[in-house]
Motif scaffolding. Structure first.
Motif, PDB file in Angstrom:
ATOM      1  N   CYS A   1     139.216 -18.335  45.042  1.00 44.36           N
ATOM      2  CA  CYS A   1     138.744 -17.252  44.252  1.00 44.36           C
ATOM      3  C   CYS A   1     138.486 -17.596  42.733  1.00 44.36           C
ATOM      4  N   THR A   2     139.292 -18.623  42.235  1.00 43.97           N
ATOM      5  CA  THR A   2     139.065 -19.254  41.008  1.00 43.97           C
ATOM      6  C   THR A   2     137.663 -20.050  41.079  1.00 43.97           C
ATOM      7  N   CYS A   3     137.268 -20.587  42.008  1.00 44.64           N
ATOM      8  CA  CYS A   3     135.948 -21.257  42.281  1.00 44.64           C
ATOM      9  C   CYS A   3     134.628 -20.256  42.109  1.00 44.64           C
ATOM     10  N   GLU A   4     134.909 -19.195  42.674  1.00 50.66           N
ATOM     11  CA  GLU A   4     134.040 -18.144  42.775  1.00 50.66           C
ATOM     12  C   GLU A   4     133.592 -17.577  41.382  1.00 50.66           C
ATOM     13  N   MET A   5     134.878 -17.397  40.500  1.00 48.87           N
ATOM     14  CA  MET A   5     134.612 -16.910  39.167  1.00 48.87           C
ATOM     15  C   MET A   5     133.986 -18.242  38.469  1.00 48.87           C
ATOM     16  N   LYS A   6     134.166 -19.202  38.527  1.00 48.80           N
ATOM     17  CA  LYS A   6     133.723 -20.313  37.884  1.00 48.80           C
ATOM     18  C   LYS A   6     132.189 -20.536  38.164  1.00 48.80           C
ATOM     19  N   MET A   7     131.909 -20.314  39.381  1.00 50.41           N
ATOM     20  CA  MET A   7     130.188 -20.138  39.847  1.00 50.41           C
ATOM     21  C   MET A   7     129.615 -19.008  39.118  1.00 50.41           C
ATOM     22  N   PHE A   8     130.240 -17.794  38.941  1.00 48.66           N
ATOM     23  CA  PHE A   8     129.468 -16.579  38.219  1.00 48.66           C
ATOM     24  C   PHE A   8     129.405 -17.257  36.733  1.00 48.66           C
ATOM     25  N   GLU A   9     130.426 -17.539  36.300  1.00 50.03           N
ATOM     26  CA  GLU A   9     130.307 -17.886  34.715  1.00 50.03           C
ATOM     27  C   GLU A   9     129.313 -18.986  34.614  1.00 50.03           C
ATOM     28  N   SER A  10     129.035 -20.024  35.526  1.00 47.33           N
ATOM     29  CA  SER A  10     128.115 -21.026  35.108  1.00 47.33           C
ATOM     30  C   SER A  10     126.687 -20.488  35.440  1.00 47.33           C
ATOM     31  N   LEU A  11     126.456 -19.865  36.454  1.00 44.82           N
ATOM     32  CA  LEU A  11     125.140 -19.144  36.930  1.00 44.82           C
ATOM     33  C   LEU A  11     124.784 -18.250  35.809  1.00 44.82           C
ATOM     34  N   LEU A  12     125.760 -17.316  35.172  1.00 45.07           N
ATOM     35  CA  LEU A  12     125.254 -16.303  34.435  1.00 45.07           C
ATOM     36  C   LEU A  12     125.209 -16.716  32.758  1.00 45.07           C
ATOM     37  N   GLY A  13     125.837 -17.731  32.620  1.00 41.96           N
ATOM     38  CA  GLY A  13     126.264 -18.149  31.070  1.00 41.96           C
ATOM     39  C   GLY A  13     126.867 -17.320  30.597  1.00 41.96           C
ATOM     40  N   ALA A  14     128.115 -16.571  31.241  1.00 39.41           N
ATOM     41  CA  ALA A  14     128.675 -15.473  30.742  1.00 39.41           C
ATOM     42  C   ALA A  14     130.357 -15.712  30.825  1.00 39.41           C
ATOM     43  N   GLU A  15     130.949 -14.892  30.099  1.00 37.32           N
ATOM     44  CA  GLU A  15     132.298 -14.751  30.162  1.00 37.32           C
ATOM     45  C   GLU A  15     132.678 -13.892  31.344  1.00 37.32           C
ATOM     46  N   VAL A  16     133.700 -14.355  32.288  1.00 42.84           N
ATOM     47  CA  VAL A  16     133.766 -13.596  33.487  1.00 42.84           C
ATOM     48  C   VAL A  16     135.628 -13.423  33.522  1.00 42.84           C
ATOM     49  N   GLY A  17     135.780 -12.310  33.988  1.00 39.15           N
ATOM     50  CA  GLY A  17     137.213 -11.845  34.002  1.00 39.15           C
ATOM     51  C   GLY A  17     137.479 -11.043  35.461  1.00 39.15           C
ATOM     52  N   ARG A  18     138.347 -11.327  36.279  1.00 37.44           N
ATOM     53  CA  ARG A  18     138.648 -10.528  37.135  1.00 37.44           C
ATOM     54  C   ARG A  18     139.989  -9.585  37.124  1.00 37.44           C
ATOM     55  N   THR A  19     139.964  -8.330  37.495  1.00 30.70           N
ATOM     56  CA  THR A  19     140.905  -7.311  37.220  1.00 30.70           C
ATOM     57  C   THR A  19     141.601  -6.803  38.599  1.00 30.70           C
ATOM     58  N   GLU A  20     140.789  -7.121  39.618  1.00 29.84           N
ATOM     59  CA  GLU A  20     141.256  -6.601  41.015  1.00 29.84           C
ATOM     60  C   GLU A  20     140.725  -7.678  41.911  1.00 29.84           C
ATOM     61  N   CYS A  21     141.691  -8.180  43.057  1.00 28.33           N
ATOM     62  CA  CYS A  21     141.286  -9.156  43.898  1.00 28.33           C
ATOM     63  C   CYS A  21     141.533  -8.975  45.272  1.00 28.33           C
ATOM     64  N   LEU A  22     140.965  -8.733  46.304  1.00 26.01           N
ATOM     65  CA  LEU A  22     141.004  -8.489  47.771  1.00 26.01           C
ATOM     66  C   LEU A  22     142.058  -9.246  48.362  1.00 26.01           C
ATOM     67  N   ALA A  23     142.025 -10.652  47.812  1.00 27.72           N
ATOM     68  CA  ALA A  23     142.835 -11.609  48.614  1.00 27.72           C
ATOM     69  C   ALA A  23     144.581 -11.326  48.116  1.00 27.72           C
ATOM     70  N   LYS A  24     144.589 -10.698  46.933  1.00 26.60           N
ATOM     71  CA  LYS A  24     145.795 -10.337  46.480  1.00 26.60           C
ATOM     72  C   LYS A  24     146.289  -8.892  46.863  1.00 26.60           C
ATOM     73  N   GLY A  25     145.516  -8.379  47.702  1.00 28.93           N
ATOM     74  CA  GLY A  25     146.010  -6.981  48.377  1.00 28.93           C
ATOM     75  C   GLY A  25     145.274  -5.683  47.705  1.00 28.93           C
ATOM     76  N   ASP A  26     144.509  -5.951  46.589  1.00 29.96           N
ATOM     77  CA  ASP A  26     143.759  -4.827  46.077  1.00 29.96           C
ATOM     78  C   ASP A  26     142.743  -4.189  47.053  1.00 29.96           C
TER      79      ASP A  26
END
Length: 214
Positions: free
Chosen positions: A174-199
């Motif tokens: 999941c961390t790698c996915e968020m880093k990929m988003f940040e790199s591709l978009l040149g953006a600040e990306v945060g995650r507030t819910e996560c399927l892998a953590k039961g959300d």
């Protein structure tokens, strides 16, 4: 009840094509034991849904016959245990080389995905990049919904995760996915819910870095 029967018959057709291989409408009718008109109605629906395709076979005598086969998309309807095999392999790697090696493997996968998608982002505005990312994730089965909060902020929601079983054990995915988003978009990306953590979904907030620097 009729709708349930329709779904059941369509499932039977899919299973037939999976187990018997390419079949004509006549052969499907003989196997299932319903009218040829009903079979053709189901075939039309399955074709529209992109689950089966046909090819025309020329016969030595008589008319050419349409033969039906499953599409790649249809394979998702059948049980698979790919995640079990992957988890077994990752567990073996973790035992042999440690958790850092597993993390490194996810890092390399993330970097490979980033390189593959980077060209799609070239020359695009922030808004266009976010839309392209949503399309990429949708194409990969994440069932994405995108909300625009402002010109420089979006919320991206993923209602499905094809690697959720793996991500539950190895959160670094999941961390790698968020880093990929940040790199591709040149953006600040945060995650507030996560399927892998039961959300019930993964929720990302995406903010334009260029705007944040002003």
């Amino acid at each position: 009840m009729d709708q349930q029967l329709d779904i059941s018959t369509r499932d039977k057709i899919l299973q037939l094509l999976k187990t018997k291989g390419d079949l004509s409408a006549k052969e499907i009718t003989e196997f299932i034991g319903i009218t040829s008109m009903a079979v053709r109605r189901h075939i039309n629906t399955l074709e529209k849904d992109g689950l089966i395709e046909s090819k025309t076979i020329r016969q030595p005598m008589g008319r050419p016959t349409a033969i039906y086969h499953l599409t790649e998309q249809a394979e998702t309807f059948f049980p698979n245990k790919y995640h079990t095999l992957t988890l077994d392999l990752l567990s073996e790697l973790e035992l042999d080389a440690g958790s850092e090696m597993v993390d490194r493997l996810f890092d390399r996968r993330g970097e490979s995905l980033r390189r593959n998608h980077a060209t799609k982002m070239q020359g695009k505005s922030f808004a266009e990049k976010v839309k392209v990312l949503a399309e990429i994730q949708n194409d990969n089965g994440y069932m994405v919904e995108l909300e625009k909060n402002s010109e420089n902020e979006y919320t991206l929601m993923e209602y499905n995760c094809p690697i959720s079983q793996i991500a539950k054990k190895y959160n670094h995915a999941c961390t790698c996915e968020m880093k990929m988003f940040e790199s591709l978009l040149g953006a600040e990306v945060g995650r507030t819910e996560c399927l892998a953590k039961g959300d019930k979904k993964c929720v990302y907030t995406i903010k334009n870095k260029m705007e944040l620097s002003h």
